[in-house]
Design a protein around this motif. Structure first.
Motif, PDB file in Angstrom:
ATOM      1  N   ALA A  72       0.840  -1.203   0.000  1.00 24.90           N
ATOM      2  CA  ALA A  72       0.000   0.000   0.000  1.00 24.90           C
ATOM      3  C   ALA A  72       0.874   1.251   0.000  1.00 24.90           C
ATOM      4  O   ALA A  72       0.578   2.226  -0.705  1.00 24.90           O
ATOM      5  CB  ALA A  72      -0.930   0.000   1.207  1.00 24.90           C
ATOM      6  N   ASP A  73       1.960   1.227   0.773  1.00 21.07           N
ATOM      7  CA  ASP A  73       2.882   2.370   0.794  1.00 21.07           C
ATOM      8  C   ASP A  73       3.562   2.559  -0.561  1.00 21.07           C
ATOM      9  O   ASP A  73       3.718   3.692  -1.029  1.00 21.07           O
ATOM     10  CB  ASP A  73       3.939   2.198   1.895  1.00 21.07           C
ATOM     11  CG  ASP A  73       3.383   2.417   3.288  1.00 21.07           C
ATOM     12  OD1 ASP A  73       2.351   3.103   3.427  1.00 21.07           O
ATOM     13  OD2 ASP A  73       3.997   1.910   4.247  1.00 21.07           O
ATOM     14  N   THR A  76       1.113   4.204  -2.832  1.00 17.88           N
ATOM     15  CA  THR A  76       0.991   5.632  -2.501  1.00 17.88           C
ATOM     16  C   THR A  76       2.170   6.408  -3.063  1.00 17.88           C
ATOM     17  O   THR A  76       1.989   7.482  -3.657  1.00 17.88           O
ATOM     18  CB  THR A  76       0.883   5.827  -0.973  1.00 17.88           C
ATOM     19  OG1 THR A  76      -0.287   5.146  -0.510  1.00 17.88           O
ATOM     20  CG2 THR A  76       0.805   7.294  -0.606  1.00 17.88           C
ATOM     21  N   THR A  99       7.294   6.503   1.295  1.00 12.67           N
ATOM     22  CA  THR A  99       6.073   6.373   2.086  1.00 12.67           C
ATOM     23  C   THR A  99       6.243   5.235   3.075  1.00 12.67           C
ATOM     24  O   THR A  99       6.688   4.148   2.707  1.00 12.67           O
ATOM     25  CB  THR A  99       4.854   6.094   1.194  1.00 12.67           C
ATOM     26  OG1 THR A  99       4.779   7.090   0.172  1.00 12.67           O
ATOM     27  CG2 THR A  99       3.570   6.108   2.006  1.00 12.67           C
ATOM     28  N   GLY A 102       1.675   5.236   5.544  1.00 12.28           N
ATOM     29  CA  GLY A 102       0.835   6.343   5.103  1.00 12.28           C
ATOM     30  C   GLY A 102       1.456   7.718   5.236  1.00 12.28           C
ATOM     31  O   GLY A 102       0.866   8.717   4.830  1.00 12.28           O
ATOM     32  N   GLY A 127      -4.611   8.191   0.138  1.00  7.33           N
ATOM     33  CA  GLY A 127      -3.769   7.283   0.900  1.00  7.33           C
ATOM     34  C   GLY A 127      -2.726   7.966   1.762  1.00  7.33           C
ATOM     35  O   GLY A 127      -2.101   7.332   2.603  1.00  7.33           O
ATOM     36  N   VAL A 128      -2.536   9.272   1.557  1.00  5.96           N
ATOM     37  CA  VAL A 128      -1.526  10.010   2.320  1.00  5.96           C
ATOM     38  C   VAL A 128      -2.153  10.514   3.616  1.00  5.96           C
ATOM     39  O   VAL A 128      -3.136  11.239   3.598  1.00  5.96           O
ATOM     40  CB  VAL A 128      -0.950  11.181   1.504  1.00  5.96           C
ATOM     41  CG1 VAL A 128       0.009  12.011   2.339  1.00  5.96           C
ATOM     42  CG2 VAL A 128      -0.256  10.665   0.254  1.00  5.96           C
ATOM     43  N   GLN A 129      -1.560  10.132   4.733  1.00 10.57           N
ATOM     44  CA  GLN A 129      -2.056  10.563   6.039  1.00 10.57           C
ATOM     45  C   GLN A 129      -1.327  11.807   6.531  1.00 10.57           C
ATOM     46  O   GLN A 129      -1.894  12.615   7.264  1.00 10.57           O
ATOM     47  CB  GLN A 129      -1.889   9.440   7.059  1.00 10.57           C
ATOM     48  CG  GLN A 129      -2.721   8.227   6.730  1.00 10.57           C
ATOM     49  CD  GLN A 129      -2.462   7.085   7.694  1.00 10.57           C
ATOM     50  OE1 GLN A 129      -1.879   7.252   8.753  1.00 10.57           O
ATOM     51  NE2 GLN A 129      -2.901   5.912   7.320  1.00 10.57           N
TER      52      GLN A 129
END
Length: 139
Positions: A72-73, A76, A99, A102, A127-129
């Motif tokens: 997932a990272d 992103t 990343t 997140g 997806g970026v926190q």
């Protein structure tokens, strides 16, 4: 980066997942270490590498992340880089994107405007926190 990764592999084996990213002799450490002592040891190991000017230690004390979290990272990171190219506000290859969990880390030698543009684009990407700017600035 290779030297640090080799040291980490020898020191921690599978007990830690520590990412190493360097830009202009600044080194960003991300990922997970099993203990606070291991987190600090990783930083110390990198500081001992010749020519390293600065170490930014963002390693968390936690179990190593899963492959799905790492995937997932990676996705992103790809989305942020793609948006940099699509927006065409600066030379996308001048900004390194990492990343972890997140959190997007941005590195490079850029102007203040380029840094602000990169951070704005990254922060509005799915997806970026959080975005952390680790830039060096040029005039």
């Amino acid at each position: 980066e290779l030297q640090a990764r080799r040291h980490f592999s020898e020191e921690f084996g599978q007990k830690a997942h520590i990412g190493v990213t360097s830009y202009n002799w600044q080194v960003l450490l991300t990922g997970e270490a099993p203990t606070e002592e291991a987190r600090v040891r990783a930083e110390t190991m990198v500081k001992e590498i010749e020519k390293v000017k600065r170490v930014i230690n963002e390693v968390r004390v936690a179990a190593p992340s899963s492959m799905s979290a790492r995937s997932a990272d990676s996705l992103t990171t790809g989305k942020v880089k793609s948006r940099f190219v699509g927006e065409n506000r600066f030379r996308a290859n001048h900004v390194k994107v990492v990343t972890e969990a997140g959190v997007v880390y941005l590195m490079g030698i850029v102007s203040k405007k380029e840094a602000d543009d990169a951070a704005e684009i990254a922060s509005t990407t799915g997806g970026v926190q959080k975005v952390v700017k680790l830039f060096e600035y040029r005039e």
